[in-house]
Enzyme design. Structure first.
Site, PDB file in Angstrom:
ATOM      1  N   CYS A 382      -2.575   4.139   5.729  1.00  0.00           N
ATOM      2  CA  CYS A 382      -2.210   4.984   4.593  1.00  0.00           C
ATOM      3  C   CYS A 382      -3.341   5.036   3.566  1.00  0.00           C
ATOM      4  O   CYS A 382      -4.373   5.639   3.834  1.00  0.00           O
ATOM      5  CB  CYS A 382      -0.879   4.529   4.010  1.00  0.00           C
ATOM      6  SG  CYS A 382       0.000   5.883   3.230  1.00  0.00           S
ATOM      7  N   HIS A 508       2.513   4.559   8.709  1.00  0.00           N
ATOM      8  CA  HIS A 508       2.725   3.104   8.658  1.00  0.00           C
ATOM      9  C   HIS A 508       3.238   2.584   9.997  1.00  0.00           C
ATOM     10  O   HIS A 508       4.443   2.412  10.166  1.00  0.00           O
ATOM     11  CB  HIS A 508       3.739   2.766   7.564  1.00  0.00           C
ATOM     12  CG  HIS A 508       3.220   2.967   6.177  1.00  0.00           C
ATOM     13  ND1 HIS A 508       2.556   1.982   5.483  1.00  0.00           N
ATOM     14  CD2 HIS A 508       3.245   4.050   5.369  1.00  0.00           C
ATOM     15  CE1 HIS A 508       2.201   2.441   4.301  1.00  0.00           C
ATOM     16  NE2 HIS A 508       2.608   3.701   4.200  1.00  0.00           N
ATOM     17  N   GLU A 510       3.220  -0.289  11.081  1.00  0.00           N
ATOM     18  CA  GLU A 510       3.814  -1.636  10.973  1.00  0.00           C
ATOM     19  C   GLU A 510       5.338  -1.596  10.961  1.00  0.00           C
ATOM     20  O   GLU A 510       5.987  -2.569  11.331  1.00  0.00           O
ATOM     21  CB  GLU A 510       3.284  -2.360   9.722  1.00  0.00           C
ATOM     22  CG  GLU A 510       3.735  -1.837   8.362  1.00  0.00           C
ATOM     23  CD  GLU A 510       2.881  -0.705   7.804  1.00  0.00           C
ATOM     24  OE1 GLU A 510       2.215  -0.008   8.600  1.00  0.00           O
ATOM     25  OE2 GLU A 510       2.896  -0.494   6.576  1.00  0.00           O
TER      26      GLU A 510
HETATM   27  N1  GLN Z   1      -1.497   6.516  -2.695  1.00  0.00           N
HETATM   28  C1  GLN Z   1      -1.638   7.168  -1.442  1.00  0.00           C
HETATM   29  C2  GLN Z   1      -0.812   8.422  -1.357  1.00  0.00           C
HETATM   30  O1  GLN Z   1       0.182   8.545  -2.025  1.00  0.00           O
HETATM   31  C3  GLN Z   1      -1.302   6.243  -0.290  1.00  0.00           C
HETATM   32  C4  GLN Z   1       0.103   5.772  -0.278  1.00  0.00           C
HETATM   33  C5  GLN Z   1       0.309   4.578   0.607  1.00  0.00           C
HETATM   34  O2  GLN Z   1      -0.639   3.899   0.947  1.00  0.00           O
HETATM   35  N2  GLN Z   1       1.535   4.268   0.953  1.00  0.00           N
HETATM   36  O3  GLN Z   1      -1.128   9.290  -0.596  1.00  0.00           O
END
Ligand code: GLN
Length: 547
Positions: A382, A508, A510
């Site tokens: 992310c 994600h 995970e």
């Molecule tokens: N801040 C980033 C976004 O909103 C990544 C978010 C995250 O890592 N969950 O795109």
């Protein structure tokens, strides 16, 4: 007819109620039953999406895009139960529903009260939590018996039992037997008092699970039984585990919890329960053949729970390779100010997790640069993937002013930006790109090799997206798009294809890793780190570095 198990907790918080709940699900599934699991949380937040990871640990995301308490992660890792927004209700969500109905005039002039309106709404949520065809619904009540805020939930589950035939509802209470070092003994009084609290409001637990550091003696079992009005064989000890929480289902079966639950629910437990796969897992976990160290560079590094699913997924990948994974937790801010090389030297892999906001971004970028230049396997998730794009964009593709508009809205080269459709969203709760999206994995990529599939579904929780305008420049310099969400033409995966592991994913992974089926990306990352630790890494071709 669905049966219900309510799991409550007493004495102190953090007893591992979520894990015990998940372990009960494992046992029931081993008995061939279809299980659902739900968590009822007494706090007023409508969902945990707006809570700080510092306070509450990670926000876990379900397939259907619900931002949940991390206990739902335990449920999914242990069991096959389908977990989604129906698997959680909070005081906030219950009140919101009741107040909406009140405003709409649905109560036809009645005085709207905790009993019966709130307690009815809780019972409706419990019924909703049990998907169609569920044999046993397990419901964990957050908080500790005796808390003011859990009272409506306890009252609701008492009423719930009252309205159903015997054998269809049971209550499991988890308590603590504290060990007093000074007198060298464990104490049962807190357990007695916490069961007393439940009985005061009309709940008689059927089974007590007692968390303890030392084994519980027969004398203690009998004493607890007598004072708490629970049969001695239904007083179950849950001693601290030796190596991993994934031992808990095995320990609890051995201590008789499976038998106790099946008996109370009047279900057939004559056949022996087969826990072979969990036994194998325990063996692999307890007897690693290798050890590696993974550096995790993040913003909320002080609190293990803030990246709970990531640490779990790394450990799952480790167990697959008979490898103990040690974590070097490094604050991203330290990487920004300090000597990155000495902070990271000796680690066998770098994982950069998700995050929000400016703090830590530059440190993450420096850590990634160091790892890339030293050919250390690198996995960005992310915000971590976004940081990989920025690092590569700045240092290899030489894109001047490469940044994310999350941090610098006026940057010269917005590699990470908001889509036009997102610009007008102001609300913070539930407005991100959330939940599972299809991702097409592109051919001839490292990622395709790892997944062995060309279409995957992975979970998201973010606002900003990779800006396709910059893809040609990055690809020319050697960072390839390896996965896209076709519908929105969104880049989901970036990789250096000829590197053993330099992969960033916008989603994600995970959240979908389980101890018995580790996520392929985590498994491959650990494999690459293991190779790196043995010095068998194929070097990243020099043309990538040279550009
Ligand atoms: N801040 C980033 C976004 O909103 C990544 C978010 C995250 O890592 N969950 O795109």
């Amino acid at each position: 007819m669905t049966r219900f198990i309510f799991v409550t907790g007493g004495v102190v918080s953090s007893l591992g109620k979520g894990i015990t709940t998940a372990a009960i699900a494992v046992m029931l599934e081993k008995r061939g039953l279809k299980v659902s699991i739900q968590k009822l949380d007494p706090y007023i937040n409508v969902d945990p999406g707006t809570m700080s990871p510092f306070e509450h640990g990670e926000v876990y995301v379900t397939e259907d895009g619900y931002e949940a308490d991390l206990d739902l992660g335990h449920y999914e890792r242990f069991s096959q139960a389908s977990i989604g927004r129906h698997s959680n209700a909070t005081t906030g969500s219950i009140y919101l529903e009741v107040i909406r109905k009140e405003r709409a005039g649905d109560y036809l002039g009645q005085t709207v009260q905790v009993i019966p309106h709130i307690t009815d709404a809780i019972q409706t949520a419990i019924e909703r939590g049990a998907a169609a065809g569920t044999d046993v619904a397990i419901v964990e009540i957050g908080g500790t018996a005796g808390d003011i805020e859990s009272l409506p939930f306890l009252e609701a589950i008492r009423q719930f039992g009252l309205r159903r035939p015997k054998g269809q509802v049971m209550y499991v209470h988890l308590t603590l037997l504290p060990f007093l070092a000074a007198s060298g003994e464990m104490k049962t009084k807190p357990t007695q008092q916490s069961v007393g609290k439940l009985r005061e409001i009309g709940i008689q637990p059927d089974v007590l699970v007692c968390r303890c550091e030392q084994p519980m003696t027969e004398a203690m079992r009998n004493k607890i039984s007598l004072f708490c009005n629970v049969r001695p064989e239904d007083v179950i000890q849950e001693q601290d585990v030796e190596t991993t929480i994934y031992e808990v289902p095995l320990d609890l079966v051995r201590e008789g919890l499976d038998r106790a639950v099946m008996e109370h629910l009047q279900l057939d437990n004559s056949a022996p329960i087969d826990m072979t796969d969990w036994e194998d897992l325990r063996f692999r976990w307890a007897n690693p053949e290798h050890q590696i160290e993974i550096a995790v560079v993040g913003k909320y590094i002080q609190l293990h729970d803030a990246y709970k699913s990531i640490y779990e997924a790394l450990a799952h990948g480790g167990a697959r390779h008979r490898t103990k994974v040690n974590f070097r937790k490094i604050s991203a801010e330290d990487c920004a100010d300090g000597d990155v090389a000495s902070l990271l030297a000796g680690s066998h892999g770098l994982l950069v997790p998700g995050g929000f906001g400016e703090r830590g971004l530059e440190g993450k970028i420096r850590a990634i640069q160091w790892a890339r230049e030293n050919q250390v396997p690198t996995f960005g998730i992310c915000f971590g993937m976004q940081a990989m794009a920025l690092e590569f964009g700045r240092h290899v593709a030489h894109i001047h002013g490469a940044n994310t508009t999350e941090v610098d809205p006026d940057c010269a080269a917005p590699l990470i930006h908001l889509m036009d459709t997102q610009e007008s969203i102001d609300d913070k709760g539930g407005t991100m790109r959330l939940g599972a999206y299809a991702c097409r994995i592109l051919e001839n990529t490292r990622t395709a090799e790892i997944y062995g599939r060309d279409l995957v579904f992975e979970r998201h929780r973010h606002r900003w997206e990779f800006n396709n305008d910059f893809l040609p420049q990055l690809e020319d310099a050697g960072l390839k798009c390896a996965g896209i969400h076709e519908k929105g033409n969104l880049v989901e995966v970036l990789e250096i294809s000829d590197s053993p592991f330099f992969i960033g994913v916008q989603y994600h992974p995970e959240f979908k890793s389980k101890p018995l089926s580790p996520h392929p990306l985590f498994s491959a990352f650990i494999g690459a780190a293991l190779n790196f630790s043995r010095g068998t890494t194929a070097a990243v071709p020099s043309e990538v570095e040279a550009r």
